[in-house]
Scaffold this motif. Structure first.
Motif, PDB file in Angstrom:
ATOM      1  N   ARG A  55      35.826 -23.763  96.828  1.00  0.00           N
ATOM      2  CA  ARG A  55      37.143 -23.603  97.459  1.00  0.00           C
ATOM      3  C   ARG A  55      37.540 -22.135  97.488  1.00  0.00           C
ATOM      4  N   ARG A  56      38.398 -21.831  98.424  1.00  0.00           N
ATOM      5  CA  ARG A  56      38.955 -20.480  98.470  1.00  0.00           C
ATOM      6  C   ARG A  56      39.873 -20.287  97.265  1.00  0.00           C
ATOM      7  N   ILE A  57      39.873 -19.087  96.740  1.00  0.00           N
ATOM      8  CA  ILE A  57      40.658 -18.788  95.551  1.00  0.00           C
ATOM      9  C   ILE A  57      42.109 -18.544  95.925  1.00  0.00           C
ATOM     10  N   THR A  58      42.971 -19.296  95.275  1.00  0.00           N
ATOM     11  CA  THR A  58      44.412 -19.076  95.353  1.00  0.00           C
ATOM     12  C   THR A  58      44.941 -19.102  93.920  1.00  0.00           C
ATOM     13  N   SER A  59      46.161 -18.665  93.752  1.00  0.00           N
ATOM     14  CA  SER A  59      46.759 -18.684  92.416  1.00  0.00           C
ATOM     15  C   SER A  59      46.906 -20.115  91.913  1.00  0.00           C
ATOM     16  N   ASP A  60      47.309 -21.017  92.805  1.00  0.00           N
ATOM     17  CA  ASP A  60      47.450 -22.426  92.412  1.00  0.00           C
ATOM     18  C   ASP A  60      46.101 -23.023  92.033  1.00  0.00           C
TER      19      ASP A  60
ATOM     20  N   ARG B 108      45.144 -24.645  88.392  1.00  0.00           N
ATOM     21  CA  ARG B 108      44.611 -26.005  88.236  1.00  0.00           C
ATOM     22  C   ARG B 108      43.244 -25.984  87.552  1.00  0.00           C
ATOM     23  N   ALA B 109      42.405 -25.020  87.921  1.00  0.00           N
ATOM     24  CA  ALA B 109      41.087 -24.906  87.296  1.00  0.00           C
ATOM     25  C   ALA B 109      41.222 -24.599  85.805  1.00  0.00           C
ATOM     26  N   ALA B 110      42.169 -23.743  85.457  1.00  0.00           N
ATOM     27  CA  ALA B 110      42.404 -23.421  84.050  1.00  0.00           C
ATOM     28  C   ALA B 110      42.878 -24.653  83.287  1.00  0.00           C
ATOM     29  N   MET B 111      43.791 -25.408  83.870  1.00  0.00           N
ATOM     30  CA  MET B 111      44.291 -26.611  83.210  1.00  0.00           C
ATOM     31  C   MET B 111      43.180 -27.639  83.042  1.00  0.00           C
ATOM     32  N   HIS B 112      42.377 -27.800  84.047  1.00  0.00           N
ATOM     33  CA  HIS B 112      41.274 -28.753  83.971  1.00  0.00           C
ATOM     34  C   HIS B 112      40.298 -28.341  82.865  1.00  0.00           C
TER      35      HIS B 112
ATOM     36  N   VAL C  28      35.324 -18.013  82.421  1.00  0.00           N
ATOM     37  CA  VAL C  28      35.127 -19.219  83.233  1.00  0.00           C
ATOM     38  C   VAL C  28      35.797 -19.058  84.593  1.00  0.00           C
ATOM     39  N   LEU C  29      37.031 -18.588  84.593  1.00  0.00           N
ATOM     40  CA  LEU C  29      37.750 -18.421  85.859  1.00  0.00           C
ATOM     41  C   LEU C  29      37.141 -17.294  86.695  1.00  0.00           C
ATOM     42  N   ALA C  30      36.694 -16.223  86.048  1.00  0.00           N
ATOM     43  CA  ALA C  30      36.063 -15.121  86.787  1.00  0.00           C
ATOM     44  C   ALA C  30      34.774 -15.592  87.455  1.00  0.00           C
ATOM     45  N   ARG C  31      34.043 -16.475  86.786  1.00  0.00           N
ATOM     46  CA  ARG C  31      32.819 -17.020  87.378  1.00  0.00           C
ATOM     47  C   ARG C  31      33.157 -17.843  88.628  1.00  0.00           C
ATOM     48  N   LYS C  32      34.240 -18.610  88.570  1.00  0.00           N
ATOM     49  CA  LYS C  32      34.672 -19.371  89.755  1.00  0.00           C
ATOM     50  C   LYS C  32      35.058 -18.431  90.891  1.00  0.00           C
ATOM     51  N   ILE C  33      35.734 -17.353  90.548  1.00  0.00           N
ATOM     52  CA  ILE C  33      36.142 -16.376  91.561  1.00  0.00           C
ATOM     53  C   ILE C  33      34.917 -15.758  92.226  1.00  0.00           C
TER      54      ILE C  33
ATOM     55  N   ALA D 243      44.513  -9.751  89.818  1.00  0.00           N
ATOM     56  CA  ALA D 243      45.898  -9.929  89.384  1.00  0.00           C
ATOM     57  C   ALA D 243      46.212 -11.409  89.173  1.00  0.00           C
ATOM     58  N   ALA D 244      45.711 -12.259  90.055  1.00  0.00           N
ATOM     59  CA  ALA D 244      45.937 -13.701  89.906  1.00  0.00           C
ATOM     60  C   ALA D 244      45.259 -14.218  88.642  1.00  0.00           C
ATOM     61  N   LEU D 245      44.064 -13.713  88.354  1.00  0.00           N
ATOM     62  CA  LEU D 245      43.352 -14.111  87.139  1.00  0.00           C
ATOM     63  C   LEU D 245      44.145 -13.709  85.896  1.00  0.00           C
ATOM     64  N   ASP D 246      44.623 -12.467  85.871  1.00  0.00           N
ATOM     65  CA  ASP D 246      45.418 -12.000  84.733  1.00  0.00           C
ATOM     66  C   ASP D 246      46.684 -12.830  84.562  1.00  0.00           C
ATOM     67  N   ASP D 247      47.323 -13.165  85.675  1.00  0.00           N
ATOM     68  CA  ASP D 247      48.559 -13.949  85.639  1.00  0.00           C
ATOM     69  C   ASP D 247      48.305 -15.346  85.074  1.00  0.00           C
ATOM     70  N   VAL D 248      47.239 -16.004  85.509  1.00  0.00           N
ATOM     71  CA  VAL D 248      46.942 -17.361  85.036  1.00  0.00           C
ATOM     72  C   VAL D 248      46.624 -17.350  83.545  1.00  0.00           C
TER      73      VAL D 248
END
Length: 191
Positions: free
Chosen positions: A19-24, A28-32, A47-52, A68-73
């Motif tokens: 999927r395209r990366i969005t903040s949402d 959701r990926a972090a919560m999962h 983990v999130l950087a690998r998805k990005i 910035a979105a990664l840092d925010d999440v």
């Protein structure tokens, strides 16, 4: 049959495009991920950087755009208490000690997960009795020294080497390998 994809059997579904990366999406990926695993902040970030990276490679984007979105999440997960490095380190260290891991092995495992050095040192430090109990558990589990089935004298050096590879000091390894094996693994006193 000649048209099968490499490594997949006949009838296997093709892999979905990331999927395209969005903040949402990142939230959701972090919560999962955090629903399934306990993790320190550095592990969640990896983990999130690998998805990005996977998504950006597929969609032709620059991964730096999503920093910035990664840092925010990650900061939101820390602020909400979902990610707590100290709680993770204490729980993981206790689990590893119960399994018979040495203080060095506990420290290495926590450092590999991205826990800060000061926290690793504080959580992985144990007294001599706890280290001896962990060494006994490890020797019993690996059937070394008093728990071996073969000739103890012939396998002494190999047993000491196995204990050293597990991270135990040579003095602790000698006490356990040369011991009688009738000590209780939890407290170090005879049964």
């Amino acid at each position: 049959m000649a048209e099968q994809d490499e490594g997949r059997g006949q009838g296997a579904r093709p892999a979905r495009a990331p999927r395209r990366i969005t903040s949402d999406y990142l939230q959701r990926a972090a919560m999962h991920y955090l629903e399934r695993y306990s993790a320190p902040a550095a592990q969640l970030r990896r983990v999130l950087a690998r998805k990005i990276v996977l998504s950006c490679r597929h969609h032709g984007e620059d991964p730096a755009l999503h920093g910035a979105a990664l840092d925010d999440v990650v900061s939101r997960c820390i602020a909400s208490g979902l990610v707590d490095d100290q709680r993770f380190a204490e729980a993981r260290a206790a689990t590893l000690r119960r399994r018979g891991r040495s203080a060095r092995a506990v420290a290495a495992t926590l450092a590999a997960k991205g826990v800060a050095r000061e926290l690793v040192e504080r959580v992985s430090s144990v007294d001599d009795d706890e280290e001896l109990a962990a060494a006994r558990k490890a020797a019993r589990r690996k059937r070394l020294g008093p728990w071996s089935r073969g000739d103890r004298a012939a396998s002494r050096q190999k047993d000491l080497a196995a204990m050293a590879r597990a991270g135990f000091a040579i003095t602790v390894a000698r006490v356990v390998i040369d011991g009688s094996g009738d000590e209780d693994a939890n407290c170090g006193t005879p049964i």
